[in-house]
Design a protein around this motif. Structure first.
Motif, PDB file in Angstrom:
ATOM      1  N   THR A   1      13.007  32.291  16.859  1.00 24.52           N
ATOM      2  CA  THR A   1      11.895  31.379  17.497  1.00 24.52           C
ATOM      3  C   THR A   1      11.508  31.816  18.915  1.00 24.52           C
ATOM      4  N   ASN A   2      10.404  31.772  19.471  1.00 21.85           N
ATOM      5  CA  ASN A   2      10.108  31.770  20.948  1.00 21.85           C
ATOM      6  C   ASN A   2       9.613  30.440  21.408  1.00 21.85           C
ATOM      7  N   TYR A   3       9.832  29.268  20.693  1.00 20.74           N
ATOM      8  CA  TYR A   3       9.541  28.087  21.286  1.00 20.74           C
ATOM      9  C   TYR A   3       8.169  27.613  21.402  1.00 20.74           C
ATOM     10  N   THR A   4       7.463  28.767  22.122  1.00 22.52           N
ATOM     11  CA  THR A   4       5.991  28.399  22.449  1.00 22.52           C
ATOM     12  C   THR A   4       4.737  28.921  21.576  1.00 22.52           C
ATOM     13  N   GLU A   5       5.290  29.655  20.541  1.00 31.17           N
ATOM     14  CA  GLU A   5       4.454  30.255  19.687  1.00 31.17           C
ATOM     15  C   GLU A   5       4.760  30.215  18.036  1.00 31.17           C
ATOM     16  N   TYR A   6       5.936  30.407  17.771  1.00 31.00           N
ATOM     17  CA  TYR A   6       6.162  30.525  16.388  1.00 31.00           C
ATOM     18  C   TYR A   6       7.798  30.254  16.018  1.00 31.00           C
ATOM     19  N   ALA A   7       8.125  30.167  14.837  1.00 31.52           N
ATOM     20  CA  ALA A   7       9.534  30.073  14.103  1.00 31.52           C
ATOM     21  C   ALA A   7       9.483  30.346  12.786  1.00 31.52           C
TER      22      ALA A   7
ATOM     23  N   VAL B   1      -1.696  31.885  13.991  1.00 33.31           N
ATOM     24  CA  VAL B   1      -0.813  32.667  14.855  1.00 33.31           C
ATOM     25  C   VAL B   1      -1.264  34.144  14.695  1.00 33.31           C
ATOM     26  N   LYS B   2      -0.580  35.011  15.581  1.00 30.49           N
ATOM     27  CA  LYS B   2      -1.064  36.245  15.849  1.00 30.49           C
ATOM     28  C   LYS B   2      -0.520  37.195  14.427  1.00 30.49           C
ATOM     29  N   PRO B   3      -1.332  38.154  14.034  1.00 31.00           N
ATOM     30  CA  PRO B   3      -1.185  38.838  12.987  1.00 31.00           C
ATOM     31  C   PRO B   3       0.029  39.391  13.019  1.00 31.00           C
ATOM     32  N   GLU B   4       0.712  39.858  14.046  1.00 32.66           N
ATOM     33  CA  GLU B   4       2.204  40.428  14.200  1.00 32.66           C
ATOM     34  C   GLU B   4       3.076  39.678  13.774  1.00 32.66           C
ATOM     35  N   ILE B   5       2.708  38.194  13.987  1.00 34.68           N
ATOM     36  CA  ILE B   5       3.899  37.259  13.567  1.00 34.68           C
ATOM     37  C   ILE B   5       3.802  37.150  12.129  1.00 34.68           C
ATOM     38  N   ILE B   6       2.531  36.992  11.700  1.00 40.25           N
ATOM     39  CA  ILE B   6       2.513  36.999  10.214  1.00 40.25           C
ATOM     40  C   ILE B   6       3.104  38.207   9.434  1.00 40.25           C
TER      41      ILE B   6
HETATM   42  C1  LIG Z   1       6.386  34.512  22.732  1.00 39.02           C
HETATM   43  O1  LIG Z   1       5.785  33.330  23.780  1.00 39.02           O
HETATM   44  C2  LIG Z   1       4.905  33.775  24.672  1.00 39.02           C
HETATM   45  C3  LIG Z   1       4.462  32.493  25.446  1.00 39.02           C
HETATM   46  O2  LIG Z   1       5.367  32.029  25.954  1.00 39.02           O
HETATM   47  C4  LIG Z   1       3.839  34.525  24.296  1.00 39.02           C
HETATM   48  O3  LIG Z   1       3.068  35.166  25.198  1.00 39.02           O
HETATM   49  C5  LIG Z   1       4.285  35.751  23.505  1.00 39.02           C
HETATM   50  O4  LIG Z   1       3.230  36.777  23.039  1.00 39.02           O
HETATM   51  C6  LIG Z   1       5.174  35.286  22.194  1.00 39.02           C
HETATM   52  N1  LIG Z   1       5.258  36.005  21.255  1.00 39.02           N
HETATM   53  C7  LIG Z   1       6.245  36.951  21.014  1.00 39.02           C
HETATM   54  C8  LIG Z   1       6.065  37.643  19.892  1.00 39.02           C
HETATM   55  O5  LIG Z   1       7.079  37.097  21.781  1.00 39.02           O
END
Ligand SMILES: *[C@@H]1O[C@H](CO)[C@@H](O)[C@H](O)[C@H]1NC(C)=O
Ligand SMILES: *[C@@H]1O[C@H](CO)[C@@H](O)[C@H](O)[C@H]1NC(C)=O
Length: 185
Positions: A117-123, A147-152
Protein backbone atom coordinates in the motif's frame (compact mmCIF):
# COMPACT_ATOMS: atom_id res chain seq x y z
CA UNK A 1 -11.87 -41.81 -7.00
CA UNK A 2 -8.38 -42.78 -5.88
CA UNK A 3 -5.74 -40.13 -6.18
CA UNK A 4 -2.13 -41.23 -5.66
CA UNK A 5 -0.82 -39.94 -2.34
CA UNK A 6 2.18 -38.37 -4.00
CA UNK A 7 -0.11 -36.27 -6.22
CA UNK A 8 -2.01 -34.92 -3.24
CA UNK A 9 1.26 -34.17 -1.51
CA UNK A 10 2.62 -32.32 -4.53
CA UNK A 11 -0.56 -30.28 -4.81
CA UNK A 12 -0.32 -29.31 -1.14
CA UNK A 13 3.31 -28.32 -1.50
CA UNK A 14 2.37 -26.06 -4.41
CA UNK A 15 -0.43 -24.35 -2.49
CA UNK A 16 1.79 -23.81 0.53
CA UNK A 17 4.44 -22.30 -1.69
CA UNK A 18 1.89 -19.99 -3.28
CA UNK A 19 1.01 -18.45 0.08
CA UNK A 20 4.26 -18.85 2.00
CA UNK A 21 6.20 -16.13 0.25
CA UNK A 22 3.66 -13.37 0.83
CA UNK A 23 5.01 -10.68 3.09
CA UNK A 24 2.99 -7.70 4.30
CA UNK A 25 3.88 -4.14 3.39
CA UNK A 26 7.18 -3.28 5.06
CA UNK A 27 6.81 -0.95 8.10
CA UNK A 28 3.02 -1.22 7.85
CA UNK A 29 1.37 1.75 9.56
CA UNK A 30 -2.22 1.13 10.64
CA UNK A 31 -2.97 4.77 11.40
CA UNK A 32 -2.03 5.81 7.87
CA UNK A 33 -4.09 2.92 6.51
CA UNK A 34 -7.21 4.08 8.37
CA UNK A 35 -10.19 5.80 6.78
CA UNK A 36 -12.12 5.49 3.58
CA UNK A 37 -11.25 3.07 0.79
CA UNK A 38 -13.05 1.81 -2.30
CA UNK A 39 -12.72 -1.80 -3.36
CA UNK A 40 -12.02 -1.28 -7.05
CA UNK A 41 -10.76 -4.76 -7.90
CA UNK A 42 -11.48 -8.30 -6.82
CA UNK A 43 -9.99 -11.66 -7.80
CA UNK A 44 -12.13 -14.49 -6.55
CA UNK A 45 -12.35 -17.93 -8.10
CA UNK A 46 -15.07 -19.54 -6.00
CA UNK A 47 -17.67 -21.35 -8.17
CA UNK A 48 -20.26 -20.04 -5.74
CA UNK A 49 -19.33 -16.47 -6.66
CA UNK A 50 -19.23 -16.92 -10.47
CA UNK A 51 -22.92 -16.00 -11.06
CA UNK A 52 -22.38 -12.69 -9.21
CA UNK A 53 -19.33 -11.49 -11.16
CA UNK A 54 -21.39 -9.40 -13.56
CA UNK A 55 -23.33 -7.73 -10.79
CA UNK A 56 -20.33 -6.71 -8.72
CA UNK A 57 -19.90 -2.97 -8.16
CA UNK A 58 -17.22 -0.93 -6.49
CA UNK A 59 -17.93 -0.94 -2.77
CA UNK A 60 -16.89 1.52 -0.13
CA UNK A 61 -15.11 0.51 3.05
CA UNK A 62 -14.12 2.35 6.21
CA UNK A 63 -11.12 1.16 8.23
CA UNK A 64 -11.30 2.08 11.92
CA UNK A 65 -8.23 1.11 13.98
CA UNK A 66 -8.98 0.14 17.57
CA UNK A 67 -6.64 1.00 20.45
CA UNK A 68 -5.50 -2.65 20.80
CA UNK A 69 -4.38 -2.85 17.14
CA UNK A 70 -7.48 -4.67 15.89
CA UNK A 71 -9.53 -3.18 13.08
CA UNK A 72 -13.21 -2.60 12.41
CA UNK A 73 -13.92 -2.62 8.71
CA UNK A 74 -17.33 -1.44 7.56
CA UNK A 75 -18.19 -2.25 3.95
CA UNK A 76 -21.20 -0.92 2.06
CA UNK A 77 -22.79 -2.82 -0.80
CA UNK A 78 -25.87 -2.55 -2.95
CA UNK A 79 -28.34 -5.39 -2.43
CA UNK A 80 -31.84 -5.86 -3.80
CA UNK A 81 -33.02 -4.50 -0.45
CA UNK A 82 -30.93 -1.34 -0.95
CA UNK A 83 -27.57 -0.14 0.34
CA UNK A 84 -26.47 -2.21 3.32
CA UNK A 85 -23.40 -2.05 5.52
CA UNK A 86 -21.57 -4.96 7.08
CA UNK A 87 -18.97 -4.95 9.83
CA UNK A 88 -15.86 -7.13 9.66
CA UNK A 89 -13.60 -7.40 12.67
CA UNK A 90 -9.95 -8.04 11.89
CA UNK A 91 -7.70 -9.16 14.72
CA UNK A 92 -4.11 -8.13 14.89
CA UNK A 93 -1.25 -10.63 14.84
CA UNK A 94 2.37 -10.16 15.87
CA UNK A 95 3.19 -9.18 12.31
CA UNK A 96 2.17 -5.62 11.33
CA UNK A 97 0.00 -5.70 8.21
CA UNK A 98 -1.16 -9.23 8.96
CA UNK A 99 -4.61 -9.87 10.51
CA UNK A 100 -6.97 -12.77 11.07
CA UNK A 101 -10.73 -12.85 10.98
CA UNK A 102 -13.54 -15.31 11.27
CA UNK A 103 -15.57 -15.60 8.08
CA UNK A 104 -19.18 -16.27 9.05
CA UNK A 105 -19.98 -17.06 5.41
CA UNK A 106 -17.42 -19.87 5.20
CA UNK A 107 -17.27 -20.64 8.91
CA UNK A 108 -13.48 -20.48 8.81
CA UNK A 109 -10.65 -18.39 10.16
CA UNK A 110 -8.88 -16.49 7.41
CA UNK A 111 -5.67 -14.52 7.13
CA UNK A 112 -5.64 -10.99 5.83
CA UNK A 113 -2.36 -9.63 4.49
CA UNK A 114 -1.92 -6.03 3.38
CA UNK A 115 0.58 -6.95 0.70
CA UNK A 116 1.37 -3.49 -0.58
CA UNK A 117 0.00 0.00 0.00
CA UNK A 118 1.13 3.57 -0.40
CA UNK A 119 -1.66 4.74 1.94
CA UNK A 120 -2.72 7.73 -0.17
CA UNK A 121 -3.66 5.92 -3.36
CA UNK A 122 -3.97 2.13 -3.32
CA UNK A 123 -3.73 -1.07 -1.31
CA UNK A 124 -3.35 -4.66 -2.45
CA UNK A 125 -4.89 -7.01 0.09
CA UNK A 126 -4.81 -10.80 0.14
CA UNK A 127 -7.49 -12.65 2.06
CA UNK A 128 -6.60 -16.29 2.22
CA UNK A 129 -7.20 -19.66 3.65
CA UNK A 130 -4.17 -21.90 3.36
CA UNK A 131 -4.62 -24.89 1.04
CA UNK A 132 -7.93 -23.57 -0.33
CA UNK A 133 -7.89 -21.36 -3.39
CA UNK A 134 -11.68 -21.39 -3.33
CA UNK A 135 -11.61 -19.24 -0.20
CA UNK A 136 -8.82 -16.96 -1.34
CA UNK A 137 -9.37 -13.43 -2.63
CA UNK A 138 -7.16 -10.62 -3.80
CA UNK A 139 -8.67 -7.17 -3.41
CA UNK A 140 -7.48 -3.86 -4.78
CA UNK A 141 -8.50 -0.85 -2.74
CA UNK A 142 -8.24 2.73 -3.92
CA UNK A 143 -8.68 5.97 -2.03
CA UNK A 144 -11.03 6.98 -4.84
CA UNK A 145 -13.31 5.00 -7.17
CA UNK A 146 -10.81 5.38 -10.00
CA UNK A 147 -7.19 4.36 -9.75
CA UNK A 148 -4.37 4.71 -12.26
CA UNK A 149 -4.04 2.06 -15.01
CA UNK A 150 -0.57 1.12 -13.65
CA UNK A 151 -2.18 0.19 -10.36
CA UNK A 152 -4.88 -1.90 -12.05
CA UNK A 153 -2.06 -3.63 -13.93
CA UNK A 154 -0.17 -4.28 -10.70
CA UNK A 155 -3.30 -5.86 -9.22
CA UNK A 156 -3.93 -8.04 -12.28
CA UNK A 157 -0.34 -9.25 -12.39
CA UNK A 158 -0.34 -10.03 -8.70
CA UNK A 159 -3.63 -11.96 -8.93
CA UNK A 160 -2.38 -13.90 -11.99
CA UNK A 161 0.82 -14.76 -10.16
CA UNK A 162 -1.33 -16.23 -7.37
CA UNK A 163 -3.00 -18.54 -9.89
CA UNK A 164 -6.27 -16.70 -10.50
CA UNK A 165 -7.64 -17.24 -14.04
CA UNK A 166 -8.17 -14.09 -16.08
CA UNK A 167 -12.00 -14.23 -15.93
CA UNK A 168 -11.92 -14.31 -12.13
CA UNK A 169 -10.02 -11.00 -11.91
CA UNK A 170 -12.63 -8.25 -11.94
CA UNK A 171 -12.53 -4.46 -11.93
CA UNK A 172 -16.21 -3.65 -11.42
CA UNK A 173 -18.04 -0.50 -12.54
CA UNK A 174 -18.57 2.31 -10.01
CA UNK A 175 -21.39 2.30 -7.53
CA UNK A 176 -23.85 5.14 -7.15
CA UNK A 177 -25.08 6.58 -3.94
CA UNK A 178 -24.10 3.70 -1.66
CA UNK A 179 -23.78 4.76 1.06
CA UNK A 180 -26.20 7.60 0.25
CA UNK A 181 -24.24 10.85 -0.02
CA UNK A 182 -24.07 12.63 3.29
CA UNK A 183 -23.89 9.47 5.40
CA UNK A 184 -20.72 7.66 6.36
CA UNK A 185 -18.42 10.01 4.51
C1 LIG B 1 1.69 6.83 -4.15
O1 LIG B 1 1.23 8.02 -3.53
C2 LIG B 1 1.57 9.26 -4.11
C3 LIG B 1 0.87 10.34 -3.37
O2 LIG B 1 1.35 10.43 -2.09
C4 LIG B 1 1.27 9.29 -5.57
O3 LIG B 1 1.62 10.53 -6.14
C5 LIG B 1 1.99 8.16 -6.22
O4 LIG B 1 1.78 8.21 -7.61
C6 LIG B 1 1.47 6.91 -5.63
N1 LIG B 1 1.54 5.74 -6.45
C7 LIG B 1 2.53 4.88 -6.55
C8 LIG B 1 2.35 3.77 -7.53
O5 LIG B 1 3.53 4.92 -5.91
C1 LIG C 1 -16.02 -1.81 16.56
O1 LIG C 1 -17.10 -2.72 16.42
C2 LIG C 1 -17.66 -3.15 17.65
C3 LIG C 1 -18.73 -4.20 17.36
O2 LIG C 1 -19.79 -3.68 16.64
C4 LIG C 1 -18.26 -1.95 18.38
O3 LIG C 1 -18.78 -2.36 19.62
C5 LIG C 1 -17.16 -0.91 18.59
O4 LIG C 1 -17.71 0.24 19.17
C6 LIG C 1 -16.50 -0.55 17.27
N1 LIG C 1 -15.39 0.37 17.57
C7 LIG C 1 -15.18 1.49 16.90
C8 LIG C 1 -14.04 2.34 17.36
O5 LIG C 1 -15.86 1.82 15.94
Amino acid sequence: MRVPVVTVFMAMVCVVMVNADIQPQRDFNLQRFAGRWFRVGLAYDSPEFTPYRERLRVSMGMITPLPNGNVNLTMWAMRSSGCVSKLYQYERTNVPGQFTYFSTRHNKMKDITVVETNYTEYALVLKHKKFEQEYTQVALYGRSQKVKPEIIQKFKSFASSRGFPRESIITPPPTENCPPSGSGR
